[in-house]
Structures are given as structure tokens and as C-alpha cells.
Scaffold this active site. Structure first.
Site, short mmCIF file in Angstrom:
data_model
loop_
_atom_site.label_atom_id
_atom_site.label_comp_id
_atom_site.label_asym_id
_atom_site.label_seq_id
_atom_site.Cartn_x
_atom_site.Cartn_y
_atom_site.Cartn_z
N LEU A 211 0.83 -1.21 0.00
CA LEU A 211 0.00 0.00 0.00
C LEU A 211 0.87 1.26 0.00
CD1 LEU A 211 -2.42 -1.50 2.65
CD2 LEU A 211 -2.99 -1.05 0.25
N PRO A 212 0.26 2.42 -0.31
CA PRO A 212 1.09 3.63 -0.47
C PRO A 212 1.85 4.08 0.79
CG PRO A 212 -1.07 3.94 -1.49
CD PRO A 212 -1.13 2.65 -0.74
N THR B 244 6.43 0.67 1.83
CA THR B 244 7.47 1.46 2.50
C THR B 244 6.76 2.47 3.40
OG1 THR B 244 8.96 1.26 0.62
CG2 THR B 244 9.41 3.03 2.17
N LYS C 164 15.74 -0.04 5.04
CA LYS C 164 15.39 0.42 3.69
C LYS C 164 15.62 1.93 3.55
CE LYS C 164 12.51 1.43 0.12
NZ LYS C 164 11.89 1.09 -1.06
N LYS D 64 9.61 10.82 -0.82
CA LYS D 64 8.84 10.16 0.24
C LYS D 64 9.79 9.43 1.22
CE LYS D 64 6.02 6.15 1.15
NZ LYS D 64 5.52 4.87 0.68
P1 NAD Z 1 0.73 2.49 -6.27
O1 NAD Z 1 0.15 3.80 -5.87
O2 NAD Z 1 0.97 2.19 -7.70
O3 NAD Z 1 -0.17 1.29 -5.68
C1 NAD Z 1 -0.82 1.32 -4.44
C2 NAD Z 1 -2.14 0.55 -4.59
O4 NAD Z 1 -2.77 0.46 -3.31
C3 NAD Z 1 -3.14 1.24 -5.53
O5 NAD Z 1 -3.52 0.35 -6.55
C4 NAD Z 1 -4.29 1.62 -4.60
O6 NAD Z 1 -5.57 1.55 -5.25
C5 NAD Z 1 -4.16 0.56 -3.53
N1 NAD Z 1 -4.81 0.93 -2.28
C6 NAD Z 1 -4.70 2.08 -1.56
N2 NAD Z 1 -5.45 2.00 -0.45
C7 NAD Z 1 -6.04 0.78 -0.45
C8 NAD Z 1 -6.93 0.11 0.43
N3 NAD Z 1 -7.38 0.70 1.55
N4 NAD Z 1 -7.32 -1.13 0.11
C9 NAD Z 1 -6.89 -1.73 -1.02
N5 NAD Z 1 -6.05 -1.15 -1.90
C10 NAD Z 1 -5.62 0.09 -1.62
O7 NAD Z 1 2.08 2.37 -5.42
P2 NAD Z 1 3.34 1.41 -5.73
O8 NAD Z 1 4.30 2.10 -6.64
O9 NAD Z 1 2.83 0.05 -6.07
O10 NAD Z 1 4.04 1.39 -4.28
C11 NAD Z 1 3.52 0.64 -3.21
C12 NAD Z 1 4.50 0.74 -2.05
O11 NAD Z 1 5.78 0.26 -2.46
C13 NAD Z 1 4.73 2.19 -1.55
O12 NAD Z 1 4.85 2.17 -0.16
C14 NAD Z 1 6.04 2.58 -2.22
O13 NAD Z 1 6.75 3.56 -1.50
C15 NAD Z 1 6.78 1.25 -2.24
N6 NAD Z 1 7.80 1.11 -3.29
C16 NAD Z 1 7.56 1.54 -4.55
C17 NAD Z 1 8.56 1.40 -5.52
C18 NAD Z 1 8.32 1.86 -6.94
O14 NAD Z 1 9.31 1.95 -7.71
N7 NAD Z 1 7.07 2.13 -7.35
C19 NAD Z 1 9.79 0.83 -5.19
C20 NAD Z 1 9.99 0.36 -3.90
C21 NAD Z 1 8.98 0.51 -2.94
#
Ligand code: NAD
Length: 296
Positions: A65-66, A96, A171, A246
Site C-alpha cells: 500500500l502507499p 514502505t 530500507k 517520500k
Molecule cells: P501504487 O500507488 O501504484 O499502488 C498502491 C495501490 O494500493 C493502488 O492500486 C491503490 O488503489 C491501492 N490501495 C490504496 N489503499 C487501499 C486500500 N485501503 N485497500 C486496497 N487497496 C488500496 O504504489 P506502488 O508504486 O505500487 O508502491 C507501493 C509501495 O511500495 C509504496 O509504499 C512505495 O513507496 C513502495 N515502493 C515503490 C517502488 C516503486 O518503484 N514504485 C519501489 C519500492 C517501494
């Protein structure tokens, strides 16, 4: 094969859940976005109507999740996940988030005899799709060994950093260092270019000298120096400036809590803020080199 509930199917969670399906696990998924859910269901996952339905009667639940507030909302409260999961389900949060939120969820889970681990990832969207992520876990050795049943199908390097919350701290230590390395590498390369050096030649020299680092080895910020980097693709793809920002915010928060002195991390946070406010939030983080003006 295990019964897995997967919640949060965005840029990272979507491909991670698909890799679990490909490995033969029985995967039930939920996301607030039906498009995100459909893209995983197409690969053989089962759709559900809520996070709680996805998490019911599972061996493992993985959340991606975000931010901390989303994680607490999904797990806690009268109608949160903790009210429906079995005592022998292992909860793994790969988002994260701040270490305190991870510890809060773990403590409430423990009160009900349910195990929770933090397992944030490194490796980006490409690593999620390829199944080569690094997982940086916080939890007990016993839960860590058990978690590998699913983490091995989504990642290549699986680390145990310490107790719950330690994964999140490790991390952000890594990403704070990465931001400093990228900013430092960028300023050195720009100074060399301003003084007439070819960035490829300078990169080669520093790569074989004491300035050697990961950015020079694999992720050169100057367009054209390395073929397959985001820099050579107009800073598209890779790891977004706003995601780095972030993580630097989480690092600043952790440093404040522990009264740690992180002057270079603070400087990097400020640089990345200025860069994002300049309209560059969705570019790859190596575009920070654009903050260092070139002599005209
Ligand atoms: P994203 O915004 O693409 O995906 C998050 C998903 O969570 C969305 O599809 C959203 O609809 C869903 N969501 C939000 N609230 C919800 C709820 N209550 N119930 C169900 N679903 C819900 O984000 P991402 O890029 O996939 O990143 C996710 C996590 O991974 C974050 O914490 C980010 O910091 C971390 N991360 C991302 C990357 C990257 O390169 N994108 C790399 C490493 C870590």
C-alpha cells in the site's frame, strides 16, 4: 502451495501478485481500483469484494500500500484485517512506511496472537515484474523463514534486518545513502563537464578510482553515458523523484526520533524537494543532475 491474500495491486503489488500466481500459489486479491484488480485476475488470481475477504482463511497475507495511514486503515480498527484473519496466518507488509506504524500494527496483531512482519522492497517496478526484488524484513527468525515460502517467488535477495520495524529502517538508510550518492555523483560529473571533460571518460576514471560507487557502476545520471539507464531515456522509468522524496521524508522522521545527525540526508531531501517543485516529480531520481547548472 500456499493460500495467499494480496492487498494493494498498484505498480509494485500487481506484478508481485502475478509472480505468486505463476509460482502456483492460490492467490486472492483486493484493490480499491477494479482495473488494478482485473489486471491480476487475468493471470489466474481470484478477485474479492474487500481486503477482509481477501485475508480470510489464508496462510499468508501480503499488503503493498502507499503509506503508513493506508496500512493502519487496512489492518486496524473494528473492521480491520486483524478482526478476520486466522491465528496461524502470517501477515507481511511490503509497503514502505514509517517504522512506528509497522510496530503499532505488529503490537496489535501480537495481542491477538497473530504474527506480523515488515518487508519493504528495493528494486522498483522492473524488479517486481522480473521477480528479482530485495526484501528487507523485520520480524522473528521463525517468521522470516516461513515468509520465504512466498518472498522467494517475488524476490532474489531476502534479508532479515532485525525485529519488527528494522526492515523499514534499513530500507530508508539505504535510500538516504543512495540519494546522497546520486547527488554527489551528479555534482562531480557536472563540474568535470563544466571544465571540459567528456562525462564518459570522467565516469570511467572515477569508476576505477576511489570515487567508485553504485551510480557510476549501474545508473550514470548523464544521458548517453550508459545505454539502458533512465538518463538515456529522458529520465523515464526507473525510480521517481517523488518516491525518493517520500523515503527521504521517512528518513528525516526516523532521524528526528533517534536524534541522529543526518546533514547530508537533509541536504539531499532539500535538493529533491526543489527538483520536484520544478515539475520533475515523475522523472527518474537520477535527473537530480539537472539541479546542477551547466556553464553556458
Ligand atoms: P501504487 O500507488 O501504484 O499502488 C498502491 C495501490 O494500493 C493502488 O492500486 C491503490 O488503489 C491501492 N490501495 C490504496 N489503499 C487501499 C486500500 N485501503 N485497500 C486496497 N487497496 C488500496 O504504489 P506502488 O508504486 O505500487 O508502491 C507501493 C509501495 O511500495 C509504496 O509504499 C512505495 O513507496 C513502495 N515502493 C515503490 C517502488 C516503486 O518503484 N514504485 C519501489 C519500492 C517501494
Amino acid at each position: 502451495m500456499a493460500k495467499v491474500g494480496f492487498i494493494g495491486l498498484g505498480n509494485m503489488g500487481g506484478p508481485m501478485a502475478i509472480n505468486l500466481v505463476k509460482a502456483g500459489h492460490d492467490v486472492s486479491v483486493f484493490d480499491l481500483s477494479s482495473d488494478a484488480m482485473n489486471s491480476v485476475v487475468q493471470h489466474g488470481a481470484t478477485s474479492t469484494a474487500s481486503a477482509n475477504e481477501a485475508a480470510t482463511d489464508k496462510d499468508f497475507v501480503v499488503t503493498m500500500l502507499p503509506a503508513g495511514k493506508h496500512v493502519k486503515m487496512v489492518y486496524l480498527g473494528e473492521s480491520g484485517l486483524l478482526s478476520v484473519v486466522n491465528k496461524d496466518t502470517l501477515l507481511i507488509d511490503s509497503s514502505t512506511i514509517d517504522a512506528d506504524s509497522a510496530k503499532t500494527v505488529a503490537a496489535q496483531a501480537a495481542q491477538q496472537g497473530i504474527a506480523f512482519m515488515d518487508a519493504p522492497v528495493s528494486g522498483g517496478v522492473a524488479g517486481a515484474a522480473a521477480g528479482t526484488l530485495s526484501f528487507i524484513c523485520g520480524g522473528s527468525q521463525q517468521h522470516f523463514e516461513r515468509a520465504k515460502t512466498v518472498l522467494d517467488n517475488m524476490g532474489k535477495n531476502i534479508f532479515l534486518a532485525g525485529e519488527v520495524g528494522a526492515g523499514q529502517i534499513a530500507k530508508i538508510c539505504n535510500n538516504m545513502l543512495l540519494s546522497v550518492l546520486m547527488a554527489g555523483t551528479s555534482e562531480a560529473l557536472k563540474m568535470g563537464m563544466d571544465n571540459g571533460l567528456d562525462p564518459s571518460v570522467l565516469s570511467d576514471i572515477m569508476l576505477k578510482s576511489s570515487g567508485r560507487n553504485w551510480c557510476l557502476e549501474l545508473y550514470n545520471p548523464v544521458p548517453g553515458v550508459m545505454e539502458s539507464t533512465p538518463a538515456s531515456n529522458d529520465y523515464q522509468g526507473g525510480f521517481m523523484v517523488d518516491l525518493m522524496l517520500k523515503d527521504l521524508g521517512l528518513a528525516a522522521q526516523a532521524a528526528q526520533m533517534s536524534k541522529s545527525s543526518t546533514p547530508l540526508g537533509a541536504m539531499a531531501q532539500s535538493l529533491y524537494s526543489m527538483h520536484s517543485n520544478g515539475g520533475n516529480g515523475t522523472k527518474d531520481f537520477s535527473s537530480i543532475i539537472e539541479m546542477f547548472a551547466t556553464k553556458k
